[in-house]
Write a protein that holds these residues in place. Structure first.
Motif, PDB file in Angstrom:
ATOM      1  N   UNK A  95       0.823  -1.201   0.000  1.00 48.71           N
ATOM      2  CA  UNK A  95       0.000   0.000   0.000  1.00 48.71           C
ATOM      3  C   UNK A  95       0.859   1.253   0.000  1.00 48.71           C
ATOM      4  N   UNK A  96       0.203   2.390   0.139  1.00 47.61           N
ATOM      5  CA  UNK A  96       0.887   3.686   0.122  1.00 47.61           C
ATOM      6  C   UNK A  96       0.946   4.283   1.516  1.00 47.61           C
ATOM      7  N   UNK A  97       2.110   4.782   1.890  1.00 43.90           N
ATOM      8  CA  UNK A  97       2.282   5.518   3.145  1.00 43.90           C
ATOM      9  C   UNK A  97       2.540   6.973   2.784  1.00 43.90           C
ATOM     10  N   UNK A  98       1.638   7.842   3.202  1.00 40.98           N
ATOM     11  CA  UNK A  98       1.769   9.267   2.890  1.00 40.98           C
ATOM     12  C   UNK A  98       2.534   9.943   4.019  1.00 40.98           C
ATOM     13  N   UNK A  99       3.684  10.524   3.677  1.00 44.26           N
ATOM     14  CA  UNK A  99       4.578  11.114   4.670  1.00 44.26           C
ATOM     15  C   UNK A  99       4.817  12.579   4.334  1.00 44.26           C
ATOM     16  N   UNK A 100       4.740  13.451   5.325  1.00 44.91           N
ATOM     17  CA  UNK A 100       5.103  14.848   5.145  1.00 44.91           C
ATOM     18  C   UNK A 100       6.116  15.209   6.224  1.00 44.91           C
ATOM     19  N   UNK A 101       7.161  15.924   5.835  1.00 41.30           N
ATOM     20  CA  UNK A 101       8.237  16.248   6.763  1.00 41.30           C
ATOM     21  C   UNK A 101       8.799  17.625   6.465  1.00 41.30           C
ATOM     22  N   UNK A 124       5.403  -1.549  -0.764  1.00 34.64           N
ATOM     23  CA  UNK A 124       4.966  -0.315  -0.111  1.00 34.64           C
ATOM     24  C   UNK A 124       5.494   0.878  -0.899  1.00 34.64           C
ATOM     25  N   UNK A 125       4.605   1.804  -1.203  1.00 33.32           N
ATOM     26  CA  UNK A 125       4.981   3.042  -1.883  1.00 33.32           C
ATOM     27  C   UNK A 125       4.950   4.181  -0.871  1.00 33.32           C
ATOM     28  N   UNK A 126       6.066   4.876  -0.702  1.00 37.68           N
ATOM     29  CA  UNK A 126       6.136   6.013   0.221  1.00 37.68           C
ATOM     30  C   UNK A 126       5.975   7.295  -0.583  1.00 37.68           C
ATOM     31  N   UNK A 127       4.911   8.017  -0.297  1.00 37.15           N
ATOM     32  CA  UNK A 127       4.631   9.293  -0.968  1.00 37.15           C
ATOM     33  C   UNK A 127       5.129  10.406  -0.044  1.00 37.15           C
ATOM     34  N   UNK A 145      -2.382  12.924   5.669  1.00 32.56           N
ATOM     35  CA  UNK A 145      -1.170  12.115   5.579  1.00 32.56           C
ATOM     36  C   UNK A 145      -1.189  11.092   6.701  1.00 32.56           C
ATOM     37  N   UNK A 146      -0.397  10.048   6.543  1.00 31.84           N
ATOM     38  CA  UNK A 146      -0.318   9.001   7.567  1.00 31.84           C
ATOM     39  C   UNK A 146       0.726   9.324   8.629  1.00 31.84           C
ATOM     40  N   UNK A 147       1.820   9.945   8.217  1.00 28.71           N
ATOM     41  CA  UNK A 147       2.954  10.159   9.106  1.00 28.71           C
ATOM     42  C   UNK A 147       3.527  11.556   8.887  1.00 28.71           C
ATOM     43  N   UNK A 148       3.884  12.220   9.980  1.00 24.22           N
ATOM     44  CA  UNK A 148       4.612  13.478   9.910  1.00 24.22           C
ATOM     45  C   UNK A 148       5.932  13.318  10.646  1.00 24.22           C
ATOM     46  N   UNK A 149       6.975  13.967  10.169  1.00 24.10           N
ATOM     47  CA  UNK A 149       8.269  13.935  10.849  1.00 24.10           C
ATOM     48  C   UNK A 149       8.762  15.372  10.967  1.00 24.10           C
ATOM     49  N   UNK A 150       8.972  15.821  12.222  1.00 18.97           N
ATOM     50  CA  UNK A 150       9.356  17.210  12.461  1.00 18.97           C
ATOM     51  C   UNK A 150      10.465  17.290  13.504  1.00 18.97           C
TER      52      UNK A 150
END
Length: 296
Positions: A95-101, A124-127, A145-150
């Motif tokens: 599946x796709x994991x939507x990530x914003x950082x 797995x596709x990381x967007x 989005x699924x995940x944020x990294x800050x």
């Protein structure tokens, strides 16, 4: 009958970004391909879905378009959940994991963990997208989005935070600067130096300001930016010094474009970074991603 979920996803992205170019970038296709898909969708539904020529407001949905958007979002979410359920029956992580950082994390710290993850989970596709800290948090909470990294995460209701990495902070200067030959430096020595800082709304700026305050230093700030690459560029040409994460300046140091000077042990500090997820049941691909990224 609408049978193309890919087109619906493109349409929803277009409504959210209000931009054909941004939608094309997000989906790795051309702008003309996006336009053609939307025209085909409007012809299929026999409805105008977008208000074109909206000036500075960008692309906006018509009433029919807004109805389609709301229904499509529900349909896409359900389709994603169904796909995930079927995959989990077969113990397959896909599946796709939507990530914003933020840039300072995504450009330098994330790639070294992302590559082995994608090797381990080829389905797995990381967007990946980049944004400012406040928007990262908002998009995690909204479910966009699924995940944020800050950097420098703080507790927030509805969000679970996992440790990602501790960034060692160092002084960076131009190779011609007098500090360039030093093996270490005290924060107190920066009092009269032209200083290039992060913009005031950046959490890393708050961390650095506090460390300078504790050292009794009032920095002479000559420029502020929200982009770490711009800060490095200004330091390279001798406009001032900066305090940055070590990893973010390693490439330039290897190329002799910048010099890295460690802070003396009494002044040394790190910048925490964190993984943000919404406090809900996570899909298997998202769980696998978080597990691979989080700091042991």
């Amino acid at each position: 009958m609408i049978h193309d979920l890919r087109t619906l996803q493109l349409y929803c992205d277009l409504v959210e970004t209000r931009s054909f170019s941004l939608t094309a970038e997000r989906n790795f296709i051309t702008q003309s391909a996006v336009s053609q898909r939307i025209r085909t969708l409007e012809a299929e539904l026999k409805r105008s879905l977008l208000e074109r020529g909206s000036g500075q407001r960008g692309i906006l949905p018509t009433p029919a378009g807004q109805t389609l958007y709301e229904g499509a979002k529900e349909l896409l979410q359900r389709a994603s959940e169904l796909e995930e359920s079927l995959q989990e029956i077969g113990d397959e992580v896909a599946g796709t994991v939507r990530v914003v950082t933020v840039y300072s994390v995504g450009l330098h710290a994330l790639p070294k963990r992302l590559k082995p993850f994608l090797t381990q989970y080829p389905k797995v596709n990381v967007h990946l997208e980049y944004s400012q800290t406040s928007r990262v948090v908002q998009e995690v909470l909204s479910g966009k989005v699924d995940v944020g990294i800050i950097a420098c995460p703080s507790p927030r209701q509805g969000v679970t935070i996992y440790p990602f990495e501790e960034d060692t902070m160092v002084l960076v200067c131009a190779p011609e600067h007098p500090f360039a030959t030093r093996s270490e430096i005290a924060l107190s020595e920066l009092a009269r130096e032209p200083f290039i800082a992060f913009a005031p709304h950046i959490p890393t700026r708050h961390l650095i300001d506090e460390k300078l305050r504790l050292a009794g230093v009032e920095a002479t700030i000559v420029n502020t930016f929200d982009n770490i690459e711009t800060i490095k560029n200004l330091v390279e040409i001798g406009s001032g010094v900066a305090i940055l994460p070590l990893e973010s300046a390693t490439r330039e140091a290897n190329e002799n474009a910048l010099k890295i000077v460690p802070l003396r042990p009494e002044d040394a500090f790190t910048r925490p970074t964190g993984i943000l997820v919404k406090q809900t049941q996570l899909r298997s691909a998202v769980r696998a991603f978080v597990s691979a990224m989080r700091q042991e």
